[in-house]
Design a protein around this motif. Structure first.
Motif, PDB file in Angstrom:
ATOM      1  N   GLU B   3       0.865  -1.191  -0.287  1.00  0.00           N
ATOM      2  CA  GLU B   3      -0.118  -0.095  -0.090  1.00  0.00           C
ATOM      3  C   GLU B   3       0.824   1.049  -0.025  1.00  0.00           C
ATOM      4  OE1 GLU B   3      -3.751  -1.317   2.660  1.00  0.00           O
ATOM      5  OE2 GLU B   3      -1.830  -0.784   3.938  1.00  0.00           O
ATOM      6  N   LEU B   4       0.463   2.368  -0.307  1.00  0.00           N
ATOM      7  CA  LEU B   4       0.821   3.761  -0.261  1.00  0.00           C
ATOM      8  C   LEU B   4       0.237   4.285   1.079  1.00  0.00           C
ATOM      9  CD1 LEU B   4       2.691   5.698  -1.329  1.00  0.00           C
ATOM     10  CD2 LEU B   4       0.887   6.557  -2.938  1.00  0.00           C
ATOM     11  N   LEU B   5       0.975   4.851   1.834  1.00  0.00           N
ATOM     12  CA  LEU B   5       0.585   5.265   3.007  1.00  0.00           C
ATOM     13  C   LEU B   5       1.076   6.817   3.287  1.00  0.00           C
ATOM     14  CD1 LEU B   5       0.943   2.217   5.388  1.00  0.00           C
ATOM     15  CD2 LEU B   5      -1.131   3.172   4.730  1.00  0.00           C
ATOM     16  N   LEU B   6       0.308   7.639   3.064  1.00  0.00           N
ATOM     17  CA  LEU B   6       0.681   9.073   3.344  1.00  0.00           C
ATOM     18  C   LEU B   6       0.279   9.735   4.630  1.00  0.00           C
ATOM     19  CD1 LEU B   6      -0.949   9.974  -0.109  1.00  0.00           C
ATOM     20  CD2 LEU B   6       1.710   9.629   0.648  1.00  0.00           C
ATOM     21  N   PRO B  26      -5.160   4.478   3.377  1.00  0.00           N
ATOM     22  CA  PRO B  26      -3.978   3.759   2.475  1.00  0.00           C
ATOM     23  C   PRO B  26      -4.555   3.817   1.032  1.00  0.00           C
ATOM     24  CG  PRO B  26      -5.234   2.292   4.017  1.00  0.00           C
ATOM     25  CD  PRO B  26      -5.679   3.750   4.600  1.00  0.00           C
ATOM     26  N   ILE B  27      -3.696   4.034   0.184  1.00  0.00           N
ATOM     27  CA  ILE B  27      -3.899   3.961  -1.370  1.00  0.00           C
ATOM     28  C   ILE B  27      -3.366   2.382  -1.487  1.00  0.00           C
ATOM     29  CG2 ILE B  27      -3.275   4.779  -3.436  1.00  0.00           C
ATOM     30  CD1 ILE B  27      -2.848   7.420  -2.268  1.00  0.00           C
ATOM     31  N   PRO B  28      -4.692   1.637  -1.985  1.00  0.00           N
ATOM     32  CA  PRO B  28      -4.480   0.189  -2.253  1.00  0.00           C
ATOM     33  C   PRO B  28      -3.671  -0.136  -3.491  1.00  0.00           C
ATOM     34  CG  PRO B  28      -6.641   0.582  -2.651  1.00  0.00           C
ATOM     35  CD  PRO B  28      -6.085   2.123  -2.261  1.00  0.00           C
ATOM     36  N   ALA B  29      -2.709  -1.094  -3.332  1.00  0.00           N
ATOM     37  CA  ALA B  29      -2.235  -1.623  -4.764  1.00  0.00           C
ATOM     38  C   ALA B  29      -3.360  -2.598  -5.534  1.00  0.00           C
ATOM     39  CB  ALA B  29      -0.983  -2.417  -4.416  1.00  0.00           C
ATOM     40  N   ALA B  49       5.698  14.975  -4.702  1.00  0.00           N
ATOM     41  CA  ALA B  49       6.365  14.793  -3.350  1.00  0.00           C
ATOM     42  C   ALA B  49       6.602  13.274  -3.361  1.00  0.00           C
ATOM     43  CB  ALA B  49       5.295  15.292  -2.310  1.00  0.00           C
ATOM     44  N   ILE B  50       5.475  12.645  -3.869  1.00  0.00           N
ATOM     45  CA  ILE B  50       6.014  11.246  -3.597  1.00  0.00           C
ATOM     46  C   ILE B  50       6.964  10.690  -4.523  1.00  0.00           C
ATOM     47  CG2 ILE B  50       4.637   8.863  -3.987  1.00  0.00           C
ATOM     48  CD1 ILE B  50       2.029  10.208  -3.757  1.00  0.00           C
ATOM     49  N   ALA B  51       7.077  11.443  -5.446  1.00  0.00           N
ATOM     50  CA  ALA B  51       8.336  11.051  -6.770  1.00  0.00           C
ATOM     51  C   ALA B  51       9.410  11.729  -6.134  1.00  0.00           C
ATOM     52  CB  ALA B  51       7.862  11.642  -7.916  1.00  0.00           C
ATOM     53  N   GLY B  52       9.673  12.471  -5.112  1.00  0.00           N
ATOM     54  CA  GLY B  52      10.510  13.258  -4.688  1.00  0.00           C
ATOM     55  C   GLY B  52      11.226  14.117  -5.510  1.00  0.00           C
ATOM     56  N   ARG B  61       4.838   6.155   2.844  1.00  0.00           N
ATOM     57  CA  ARG B  61       5.498   4.829   2.832  1.00  0.00           C
ATOM     58  C   ARG B  61       4.953   3.991   1.799  1.00  0.00           C
ATOM     59  NH1 ARG B  61       8.191   3.594   7.472  1.00  0.00           N
ATOM     60  NH2 ARG B  61       8.135   1.447   6.998  1.00  0.00           N
ATOM     61  N   PHE B  62       5.877   3.416   1.192  1.00  0.00           N
ATOM     62  CA  PHE B  62       5.297   2.432   0.123  1.00  0.00           C
ATOM     63  C   PHE B  62       5.955   1.238   0.046  1.00  0.00           C
ATOM     64  CE2 PHE B  62       5.763   0.750  -4.284  1.00  0.00           C
ATOM     65  CZ  PHE B  62       4.376   0.588  -4.497  1.00  0.00           C
ATOM     66  N   ASP B  63       5.232   0.094   0.138  1.00  0.00           N
ATOM     67  CA  ASP B  63       5.999  -1.412   0.276  1.00  0.00           C
ATOM     68  C   ASP B  63       6.612  -1.280   1.626  1.00  0.00           C
ATOM     69  OD1 ASP B  63       6.179  -3.922  -0.829  1.00  0.00           O
ATOM     70  OD2 ASP B  63       7.782  -3.307  -2.128  1.00  0.00           O
ATOM     71  N   GLY B  64       6.304  -0.884   2.314  1.00  0.00           N
ATOM     72  CA  GLY B  64       7.044  -0.665   3.871  1.00  0.00           C
ATOM     73  C   GLY B  64       8.280   0.002   4.044  1.00  0.00           C
ATOM     74  N   ARG B  65       8.477   0.659   2.769  1.00  0.00           N
ATOM     75  CA  ARG B  65       9.906   1.629   3.031  1.00  0.00           C
ATOM     76  C   ARG B  65       9.282   3.160   2.980  1.00  0.00           C
ATOM     77  NH1 ARG B  65      13.500  -0.684  -1.387  1.00  0.00           N
ATOM     78  NH2 ARG B  65      15.198   0.597  -0.217  1.00  0.00           N
ATOM     79  N   GLU B  66      10.299   3.744   3.763  1.00  0.00           N
ATOM     80  CA  GLU B  66       9.835   5.295   3.984  1.00  0.00           C
ATOM     81  C   GLU B  66      10.527   5.882   2.623  1.00  0.00           C
ATOM     82  OE1 GLU B  66       8.217   7.373   6.172  1.00  0.00           O
ATOM     83  OE2 GLU B  66       8.529   8.703   4.471  1.00  0.00           O
ATOM     84  N   LEU B  67       9.579   6.627   1.857  1.00  0.00           N
ATOM     85  CA  LEU B  67      10.155   7.300   0.579  1.00  0.00           C
ATOM     86  C   LEU B  67      10.820   8.631   0.910  1.00  0.00           C
ATOM     87  CD1 LEU B  67       7.279   6.711  -2.138  1.00  0.00           C
ATOM     88  CD2 LEU B  67       9.393   5.607  -1.423  1.00  0.00           C
ATOM     89  N   ILE B  68      10.531   9.288   1.887  1.00  0.00           N
ATOM     90  CA  ILE B  68      10.874  10.637   2.184  1.00  0.00           C
ATOM     91  C   ILE B  68      12.449  10.388   2.641  1.00  0.00           C
ATOM     92  CG2 ILE B  68      10.907  12.796   3.747  1.00  0.00           C
ATOM     93  CD1 ILE B  68       8.020  12.811   3.527  1.00  0.00           C
TER      94      ILE B  68
END
Lengths: 353, 263
Positions: B3-6, B26-29, B49-52, B61-68
């Motif tokens: 999931e994508l969690l903001l 949560p934004i579901p896959a 922002a999600i794309a950095g 968070r996406f796939d259990g990883r913090e993107l920021i």
């Protein structure tokens, strides 16, 4: 993953593969032309020596007369080699500058490299300001190099500090050009007759002062810088699609631009320090390469190097032949030949667009 | 599934914060998520922002990883972002643009050999109907064709998270349909696909999940039936509207006027 493609896709991929072969062939051809232009440049000169005699002195020095040997190896070869190296340096710098500024009319000197170099040279020639401890023979070149490299370095710092984009970079570059020009004018105003003449000759650009150690410096700069340009080739290609898109695809555009400018300023500063301002090569050579080979930097970069070498050799030859018994400053010749080409490119581009 | 969690995301530009403590469900896959909202609601900024591409604070968070704060190299393996602007004039051909989209990756030069990569390019050309244009320079293409190339660039690496900013804005009706169907297929295959859409009818027709944004905040999210209501349209868009069932079972959005108590 299955990688089956349709008949139509297979055909268009085949067309792409043959375009790769065609462009490799073109590069080889450009290489031949560059070598031929270099040999012509060596073989043709103001002294009365036949073409064959000059080539024999070059390839088989033992069988040539001592005079021919001396003329070819000491008078003609150094400027001819320098012409090739400077042509390559300016063309590669121009190709990268046009991509990072996203402007096909940019050149290595767009951001003030040549004006800064002239300012450094003027300080040495007129006011005798030079790096302490350096042989006087190198004072002018060292000053020119430091100013040229430093000017772009200063721009880079400001851009990084403010997080500014391409427009700010170009505007600051133009401001830099005017500032350095004003300082040069001021120095000229207070210069003695003699120093003024020297300075004017320096800015005209000439291969006449070439020595082998200078050649070695430009060669080393090229050898160090070009592999990095090659490594960045795909990222530079993607930058041609627009900054935002490149960033979306994961390219660190800020870093890419920073290092490209570092490469450009090294190449351009080395060239300008050794031979003075030689314009239009850095603009025209990448253009010709782009027309022949497209915008994929894997081809554009080597193509620009070869075009730069070839055009510079031909211009050097022309500078010796245009006026009988005299060698015109090379910068004048490239400007005279380059200007019409430049205008044609602009008008041609307008028509296409 | 990932999931994508903001949560509490703040992002914006030098003098203009756009997102302030943005939080949503949560934004579901495995589904297509449409990001909708009026102009300047912060949709593009959220994607960026999600794309950095814009600095952000908070947690993405996406796939259990913090993107920021994730290294760009790692981030480009997880996602691709397609900006709203079309590719600019360039002599690069469509095939070169697609190869570049792969090769510009930090490790893009090693992952695929040239022959396999060209096969992949061929596959993408097939899937997006771009075969005829493979050798055409981008400067000769129409806006819609360029948008298709941009989409092809985003999907060629096949990342698990696709962020697309108005991918259909320049497309004709048939291409819109094809692209939305393709995006839903890509999502159903297990990817997370987040698409900014201006056309609410398109969003209602294709999206599994809608996220409505308003003034830098999440207004509501959920399925089309739950989210697309007259109340939401009045509060967020400032229009008086009806949602009417059509004979085909689809839901039609009818705008009657501008609401007086609107934004």
């Amino acid at each position: 993953m299955s990688l089956q493609v349709s008949q139509g896709a297979a055909t268009v991929l085949g067309a792409y593969r043959s375009s790769l072969r065609r462009r490799r062939l073109l590069l080889a051809l450009l290489g031949v032309i560059a070598v031929a232009a270099f040999l012509l440049d060596v073989a043709v000169g103001p002294s009365a020596m036949s073409f064959a005699e000059a080539l024999r002195a070059l390839f088989d020095p033992d069988s040539a007369t001592p005079l021919a040997r001396t003329v070819v190896w000491q008078a003609r070869l150094p400027p001819a080699v320098m012409a090739v190296l400077v042509g390559m340096a300016l063309a590669a710098a121009g190709a990268e500058m046009q991509t990072i500024l996203n402007n096909p009319l940019a050149s290595p000197f767009t951001l003030g490299v040549s004006s800064a170099a002239a300012c450094g040279a003027a300080l040495a020639i007129v006011l005798g300001l030079a790096i302490p401890g350096l042989s006087p023979r190198w004072a002018v070149s060292a000053n020119a190099f430091l100013f040229a490299f430093g000017a772009v370095g200063l721009l880079q710092l400001v851009i990084r500090w403010r997080g500014a984009g391409v427009e700010a970079l170009v505007l600051l570059g133009i401001a830099l050009v005017f500032t350095f020009n004003a300082v040069v004018a001021l120095i000229q105003f207070v210069a003695s007759q003699d120093a003024l003449q020297q300075l004017v000759f320096w800015t005209l650009g000439s291969l006449g002062r070439t020595q082998w150690d200078g050649i070695a410096i430009v060669a080393v700069v090229l050898a160090v810088v070009i592999p990095f340009s090659w490594r960045a080739a795909w990222r530079m290609t993607v930058l041609r699609l627009g900054e935002e898109r490149a960033r979306g695809l994961g390219v660190d555009v800020g870093g890419l631009r920073f290092w490209a400018l570092a490469r450009i300023s090294l190449l351009a500063a080395a060239a300008v320090a050794m031979v003075g301002t030689i314009g239009f090569i850095g603009l025209v050579a990448p253009h010709v390469a782009r027309l022949l080979l497209g915008e994929d930097h894997r081809f554009l970069l080597p193509g620009s190097l070869l075009c730069g070498a070839a055009i510079m050799s031909l211009a050097a030859m022309a500078s010796e032949m245009l006026v009988r018994g005299a060698v015109l400053p090379l910068g004048i010749v490239t400007a005279l030949v380059g200007l019409p080409v430049f205008i044609l490119l602009i008008l041609g581009g307008k028509r296409r667009g | 599934m990932s999931e994508l969690l903001l949560s509490c995301v703040s992002a914006g530009y030098r003098a203009r914060p756009v997102l302030r403590d943005f939080t949503c469900g949560p934004i579901p896959a495995g589904g297509l998520t449409a990001l909708v909202g009026p102009n300047a609601a912060g949709k593009s900024t959220l994607l960026r922002a999600i794309a950095g591409l814009v600095p952000a604070r908070g947690s993405i968070r996406f796939d259990g990883r913090e993107l920021i704060g994730l290294a760009p190299r790692e981030r480009t393996r997880l996602l691709a972002f397609m900006p709203q602007a079309l590719p600019q004039d360039t002599g690069l051909t469509v095939i070169e643009a697609l190869l570049g989209a792969w090769r510009a990756l930090p490790d893009g030069a090693v992952l695929y050999d040239e022959a396999a990569l060209l096969q992949r390019v061929g596959q993408i050309l097939d899937r997006l109907g771009l075969v005829e244009l493979g050798m055409a320079p981008l400067q000769s293409l129409s806006g819609g064709q360029r948008q298709m190339v941009a989409l092809a660039q985003a999907i060629i690496r096949d990342p698990p998270l696709l962020l697309l900013d108005e991918p259909t804005s320049a497309l004709d009706l048939r291409r819109q349909f094809e692209v939305m169907a393709l995006l839903r297929d890509l999502a159903r295959e297990g990817r997370s696909v987040v698409v900014v859409l201006h056309d609410l009818a398109l969003a209602a027709r294709w999206a599994d999940h809608l996220l409505v944004m308003h003034q830098g905040q999440a207004h509501s999210d959920g399925g089309a039936e739950a989210v697309l209501t007259p109340v939401m349209l009045r509060q967020v868009y400032g229009v008086e509207a009806r949602i009417e069932p059509a004979s085909s079972g689809e839901r039609l959005l009818l705008i009657d006027g501008i609401s007086s108590s609107g934004r």
